[in-house]
Design an enzyme around this catalytic site. Sequence first.
Site, PDB file in Angstrom:
ATOM      1  N   HIS A 447       0.904  -1.298   0.043  1.00 33.20           N
ATOM      2  CA  HIS A 447      -0.036  -0.087   0.087  1.00 33.20           C
ATOM      3  C   HIS A 447       0.762   1.222   0.079  1.00 33.20           C
ATOM      4  CE1 HIS A 447      -3.423   2.468   1.999  1.00 33.20           C
ATOM      5  NE2 HIS A 447      -2.279   3.248   2.017  1.00 33.20           N
ATOM      6  N   GLU A 448       1.880   1.185   0.750  1.00 30.71           N
ATOM      7  CA  GLU A 448       2.515   2.593   1.026  1.00 30.71           C
ATOM      8  C   GLU A 448       3.372   2.660  -0.093  1.00 30.71           C
ATOM      9  OE1 GLU A 448       1.878   4.852   2.963  1.00 30.71           O
ATOM     10  OE2 GLU A 448       0.725   3.616   4.690  1.00 30.71           O
ATOM     11  N   HIS A 452       0.854   4.368  -2.955  1.00 27.92           N
ATOM     12  CA  HIS A 452       0.882   5.809  -2.779  1.00 27.92           C
ATOM     13  C   HIS A 452       2.307   6.108  -3.753  1.00 27.92           C
ATOM     14  CE1 HIS A 452      -2.009   6.578  -0.118  1.00 27.92           C
ATOM     15  NE2 HIS A 452      -1.673   5.807   0.835  1.00 27.92           N
TER      16      HIS A 452
END
Length: 728
Positions: A447-448, A452
């Site tokens: 996710h990170e 992003h």
Amino acid sequence: MVDSQYYLSNDIGISALDCGEAFRLLSPQEKMYAHNLSRAAWYGGLAVLLQTSPESANIFVLLQRIFRKQTPAQLEQVATAAGLSSEEYQAFLVYAAGLYANMGNYKSFGDTKFIPNLPKVKQPVMLSAFQEQPSEMEALWDSCSGLLYSLEDRQKQLGLGDKGITTYFSGNCCLEDAELAQKFLDSKKLSAYNTRLFKKDNGGKACYEVRLASAVQKGQNYMDGECESCCGSFSFEDKEFTVKRGDYGPLMEKVCHYLQEAQTYAANENQRKMLEEYQRSFTLGSVDAHKEGSRYWIKDKGPIVESYIGFIESYRDPFGSRGEFEGFVAVVNKAMSERFAKLVSSAEVLLPELPWPREFEKDTFLKPDFTSLDVLTFAGSGIPAGINIPNYDDIRQSEGFKNVSLGNVLAVAYATQKEKLTFLKEEDKDLFIKWKGPSFEVQVGLHELLGHGSGKLFVQDDQGKFNFDESKVVNPETGEPVSSWYRGSETWDSKFSTIASSYEECRAECVGLYLCLNKQALSIFGHDEQDAEDVVYVNWLSMVRAGLLGLEFYTPESKSWRQAHMQARFVILRVLLEAGEGLVGLEEVTGQDGKPDARITLDRSKIHTVGKNAIHRFLCKLQVFKSTADVDGGRALYDGYSTVSDSGAYNFLRLRETVLLRKEARKMFVQANTRVRDSVELVEYEGSAAGLICSFTERFQEDAEQLETNLLELNKRDATCWLIPSEW
């Protein structure tokens, strides 16, 4: 009878964040560096009180004064003698702990107000122990007690205008005012991150005051070209705008003082220059200086003590552009960081697996630091499990970013008891408990870093230059050439405003789900064969369950969402339910206690086919709308899946009532303090409401009276600004 969602339960989970071993391994210089950065973070974090609600700062001061005079154990004797039961006293402690942990009287996760689970007539008992200046304490109580207990409709949640409470905007501001202010800020090339907006009437003409967070006050003789050019009065679209410095001034002074102290102990030139620029940012109210500091921060590869500080996340601004203050200081966990380093090394292999065309990905993947950290200090309204920063689009796109996973937060935040696991089949619960931590670790990493950290924004700069070939790039959703993009100073936040945060969290969550199906990604985290399949299953099961749990954070009265991540997870649940073919099942049932319940199921045999295809299609749409600045298309897609109704195949409004009936409160964390005697010492506290309270009263002992006076004066200055027109 008051709805229980507005109380914090007496048995709420409270855990101490363990950073003792990591701190002891630091050198004396590193400990001094960490100490001063922590002090800067804690003082800056007090600004969140002023960013949350009109009453939060006064409640904070009230509690500080009560607990500075006697410990929770000593106060209990007073309360008992006055007739309070042990349950009532515990309710008071839990409320106080909640106020400290959330830096205000609204939950950081969900933006819902919480009030003491203690009758208002019994609350003043706590003041009776305060023998010095009793009239002053009574006046302080009178200044906040009404709002402290108020659950009028507008008071129940954060929001803009008549939809809720906000102190980012004066009460007479509406969405149109926020949009106009954003256009003005864009025209002046000013970021909204460190601002608040106040609307005033000048002879029947609307005037707007944009206030910058800075130590320098109006009228102070501090000449700086950049700052002087941005401050002053301006006419824009027949409205008057004034840009002023000095918001949170005394707090920003303390932040700057400790950043100056920390420079003495910096490990290298990048850290020193980073701190210099941060200090300039908080002195002058300059986001450009903060961006410059963030550039040095990105260059500071692999520090032993990691930190970041500023007005960062815009989740709680109703318009989605203003940042809440936060600051963290943490120590690298070397063993876990090695896994994340391998993930970074594999990024260029994994990124092409994502479902959008190559032209929609960044030209070059700028390999970031990705470390696992044990948190020493996290000042703000709440503590996340992972972070991808900075949030400045121009830096992220062309210069890079960093990812951090907060290991000691993960260790305690997601520990689950079987009997408290809701909405799952019995046969799923043991597997869920076994793999929830490891699967979440995988999801946070993907996710990170690749959520992003992925995707390109198409931009035409002020000189007319494009960062893509506008004549050749084709929109895969339409088959036509790309026809929209970001222009000049427009950013993701300024364009997508109210949906930007949740939309981006949804995109990153989808990337995590999609790439966790990749065997290479799972292997990096040490999961192969059957274990890998179990991790995938629990990760996807956790996501669909979280989508159901997300209904707690939806407000039917205003048809609005109060938490970006939970809205994102509900959207993903809707996408996977829509995929059909028995992938996800959701049914309403009756629980063993005879009350309404729900059961969610996931067919693991269809994750790699039906599930993957559904996320593939949806994720591509999300990225295309984001890349092309297609606000209308993105909003229609996202708002459609965010809709909560009682029609269709699932009665989500009724399911929301079931979720509220069976919800479990989010844990609170007790953090250590540092103090300097002959050397820097770590002061740790027990994982309880009393421990959390003691940590805060000891944290601000050195100049307590002056600090409290500053907070009260800052709050009083704007006290008349928060009423909406109907309350005048």
